[in-house]
Scaffold this motif. Structure first.
Motif, mmCIF file in Angstrom:
data_model
loop_
_atom_site.group_PDB
_atom_site.id
_atom_site.type_symbol
_atom_site.label_atom_id
_atom_site.label_comp_id
_atom_site.label_asym_id
_atom_site.label_seq_id
_atom_site.Cartn_x
_atom_site.Cartn_y
_atom_site.Cartn_z
ATOM 1 N N ALA A 149 0.809 -1.220 0.000
ATOM 2 C CA ALA A 149 0.000 0.000 0.000
ATOM 3 C C ALA A 149 0.842 1.269 0.000
ATOM 4 N N ASN A 150 1.961 1.229 0.709
ATOM 5 C CA ASN A 150 2.734 2.461 0.842
ATOM 6 C C ASN A 150 4.221 2.171 1.061
ATOM 7 N N ALA A 151 4.797 1.373 0.180
ATOM 8 C CA ALA A 151 6.221 1.044 0.296
ATOM 9 C C ALA A 151 6.825 0.900 -1.090
ATOM 10 N N LYS A 152 7.919 1.607 -1.314
ATOM 11 C CA LYS A 152 8.605 1.502 -2.596
ATOM 12 C C LYS A 152 9.176 0.096 -2.762
ATOM 13 N N LYS A 153 9.334 -0.319 -4.009
ATOM 14 C CA LYS A 153 9.909 -1.638 -4.274
ATOM 15 C C LYS A 153 10.909 -1.539 -5.415
ATOM 16 N N THR A 154 12.079 -2.127 -5.210
ATOM 17 C CA THR A 154 13.122 -2.112 -6.229
ATOM 18 C C THR A 154 13.256 -3.501 -6.834
ATOM 19 N N VAL A 155 13.214 -3.569 -8.160
ATOM 20 C CA VAL A 155 13.302 -4.845 -8.863
ATOM 21 C C VAL A 155 14.461 -4.802 -9.862
ATOM 22 N N SER A 156 14.909 -5.966 -10.267
ATOM 23 C CA SER A 156 16.035 -6.060 -11.185
ATOM 24 C C SER A 156 15.567 -6.021 -12.642
ATOM 25 N N PHE A 157 16.498 -5.717 -13.539
ATOM 26 C CA PHE A 157 16.212 -5.824 -14.967
ATOM 27 C C PHE A 157 17.456 -6.299 -15.707
ATOM 28 N N SER A 158 17.214 -6.825 -16.902
ATOM 29 C CA SER A 158 18.298 -7.218 -17.799
ATOM 30 C C SER A 158 17.854 -6.921 -19.221
ATOM 31 N N THR A 159 18.693 -6.212 -19.979
ATOM 32 C CA THR A 159 18.380 -5.925 -21.380
ATOM 33 C C THR A 159 19.538 -6.382 -22.253
ATOM 34 N N THR A 160 19.212 -6.799 -23.453
ATOM 35 C CA THR A 160 20.235 -7.228 -24.409
ATOM 36 C C THR A 160 19.993 -6.557 -25.749
ATOM 37 N N ALA A 161 21.061 -6.057 -26.340
ATOM 38 C CA ALA A 161 20.980 -5.424 -27.658
ATOM 39 C C ALA A 161 22.203 -5.817 -28.469
ATOM 40 N N THR A 162 22.070 -5.762 -29.786
ATOM 41 C CA THR A 162 23.182 -6.092 -30.667
ATOM 42 C C THR A 162 23.478 -4.914 -31.584
ATOM 43 N N LEU B 161 9.879 1.262 -8.040
ATOM 44 C CA LEU B 161 8.496 1.684 -8.222
ATOM 45 C C LEU B 161 7.972 2.272 -6.923
ATOM 46 N N ASN B 162 7.247 3.362 -7.036
ATOM 47 C CA ASN B 162 6.675 4.039 -5.877
ATOM 48 C C ASN B 162 5.148 4.015 -5.981
ATOM 49 N N PRO B 163 4.456 3.180 -5.167
ATOM 50 C CA PRO B 163 2.993 3.090 -5.259
ATOM 51 C C PRO B 163 2.280 4.390 -4.929
ATOM 52 N N ALA B 164 2.953 5.308 -4.213
ATOM 53 C CA ALA B 164 2.333 6.581 -3.867
ATOM 54 C C ALA B 164 2.034 7.412 -5.111
ATOM 55 N N LYS B 165 2.669 7.079 -6.212
ATOM 56 C CA LYS B 165 2.470 7.814 -7.458
ATOM 57 C C LYS B 165 1.477 7.122 -8.394
ATOM 58 N N LEU B 166 0.911 6.013 -7.933
ATOM 59 C CA LEU B 166 0.053 5.213 -8.798
ATOM 60 C C LEU B 166 -1.437 5.315 -8.450
ATOM 61 N N LYS B 167 -2.260 5.057 -9.462
ATOM 62 C CA LYS B 167 -3.701 4.905 -9.285
ATOM 63 C C LYS B 167 -3.987 3.411 -9.212
ATOM 64 N N VAL C 278 2.053 -5.482 -12.950
ATOM 65 C CA VAL C 278 2.198 -4.734 -11.701
ATOM 66 C C VAL C 278 0.896 -4.935 -10.926
ATOM 67 N N GLN C 279 1.003 -5.520 -9.726
ATOM 68 C CA GLN C 279 -0.189 -5.907 -8.977
ATOM 69 C C GLN C 279 -0.249 -5.280 -7.580
ATOM 70 N N ARG C 280 -1.442 -5.308 -7.015
ATOM 71 C CA ARG C 280 -1.695 -4.784 -5.671
ATOM 72 C C ARG C 280 -1.581 -5.925 -4.650
ATOM 73 N N LEU C 281 -0.706 -5.776 -3.660
ATOM 74 C CA LEU C 281 -0.473 -6.813 -2.667
ATOM 75 C C LEU C 281 -1.767 -7.216 -1.967
ATOM 76 N N SER C 282 -1.963 -8.522 -1.785
ATOM 77 C CA SER C 282 -3.162 -9.037 -1.129
ATOM 78 C C SER C 282 -2.814 -9.699 0.205
ATOM 79 N N LYS C 283 -3.787 -9.672 1.132
ATOM 80 C CA LYS C 283 -3.644 -10.308 2.433
ATOM 81 C C LYS C 283 -4.912 -11.101 2.739
ATOM 82 N N LEU C 284 -4.750 -12.211 3.475
ATOM 83 C CA LEU C 284 -5.887 -13.078 3.761
ATOM 84 C C LEU C 284 -5.738 -13.679 5.162
#
Length: 289
Positions: free
Chosen positions: A85-98, A146-152, A183-189
């Motif tokens: 709901a209110n926590a930034k998350k950092t994820v990895s990426f990899s790109t390849t080009a020739t 990604l910062n969820p505070a900036k998202l709808k 990109v999904q909204r965290l769920s709790k149960l």
């Protein structure tokens, strides 16, 4: 941030990569140049000759850029990015080009009707590296925050992964949608079986609640009208079985009644939707007398 600013951030990260020569050395000993330009012999005098030389330089840049191809882009290992709901998350990426003389490539992720009107995030400058795989192939790695505070909430969707590649000529090549990432909204149960202990044959009630992140309020809210499985595992057993399926109320509340027969664990399990990941509650052990 808006896409134009995001792409600018990508270009900035690539510029830093070009300067970080030690981290961008190729396995094949290919050297990297911090100078994105190229050298063209200039005539000693004459405007016409200078204009001709400039045209040749521009054509050379375009020709080199045309040979650059963006072949892949993977964000978060190809898995959905789940945001609280209110926590930034950092994820990895990899790109390849020739392409020959390639400085590197970096992604930007975006959502919307078009790249011009959409919203997105670009790569972090810290930890961004590029490495030559062979004479013409370059792989770059880094992170995106990604910062969820900036998202709808409506932006929980299947996002585009665009890529900007830059050869030594400095001519940027941009591909708006190389791949996709959810990109999904965290769920709790939750789950609670009562009364406890209970006599064999008596009715028990298993309550719970399904909630998910609301990025706009920075809190968690009930997920209404969702099918959730009530599951049971007999004491000593290895797996759960589904007893029944119930739907959440308008506030995400769950309630189911069953007859108590043996000791065991009760839980709820939600399969997830496109915008919300699957989640299983903790188990509640019920002692049957």
């Amino acid at each position: 941030m808006r896409i134009r600013a995001t792409v600018a951030a990508v270009s900035g990260a690539l510029a830093l990569s070009a300067l970080a020569v030690p981290t961008a050395q190729a396995d094949d000993s290919r050297s990297w140049s911090a100078d994105h330009g190229f050298t063209v012999l200039q005539p000693a005098q004459g405007d016409q000759a200078k204009r001709a030389s400039g045209a040749t330089a521009k054509a050379a840049k375009a020709a080199k850029a045309a040979k650059v191809k963006i072949t892949s882009a993977v964000v978060n290992g190809g898995k959905p990015i789940v945001l609280a709901a209110n926590a930034k998350k950092t994820v990895s990426f990899s790109t390849t080009a020739t392409g020959s003389g390639l400085v590197g490539s970096a992604p930007f992720i975006w959502v919307g009707k078009s790249v011009n009107s959409g919203f997105g995030f670009g790569p972090n400058e810290k930890g961004f590296t590029c490495k030559g795989v062979n004479a013409t192939t370059t792989t770059c790695k880094g992170t995106i925050t990604l910062n969820p505070a900036k998202l709808k909430n409506a932006q929980a969707a299947n996002w585009h992964v665009g890529v900007v590649a830059v050869p030594e000529s400095g001519e940027e090549i941009q591909k708006d949608s190389v791949s996709r990432v959810k990109v999904q909204r965290l769920s709790k149960l939750t789950a609670n079986a009562s009364p406890e202990p209970v006599k064999k044959g008596k009715t028990i009630t298993v309550t719970g609640k399904l909630t998910r992140a609301n990025w706009e309020t920075k809190k968690y809210a009930g997920y209404a009208a969702q099918p959730v499985k009530l599951q049971f595992k007999k004491k000593g057993a290895k797996s759960y079985t589904t007893v029944k399926t119930v739907k959440t109320s308008s506030t995400g509340v769950l309630k189911a009644t069953v007859k108590a027969s043996v000791d065991g664990h009760w839980r709820y399990s939600f399969a997830g939707t496109a915008s919300t990941p699957a989640v299983t509650s903790g188990a509640d052990f019920l002692d049957v007398k």
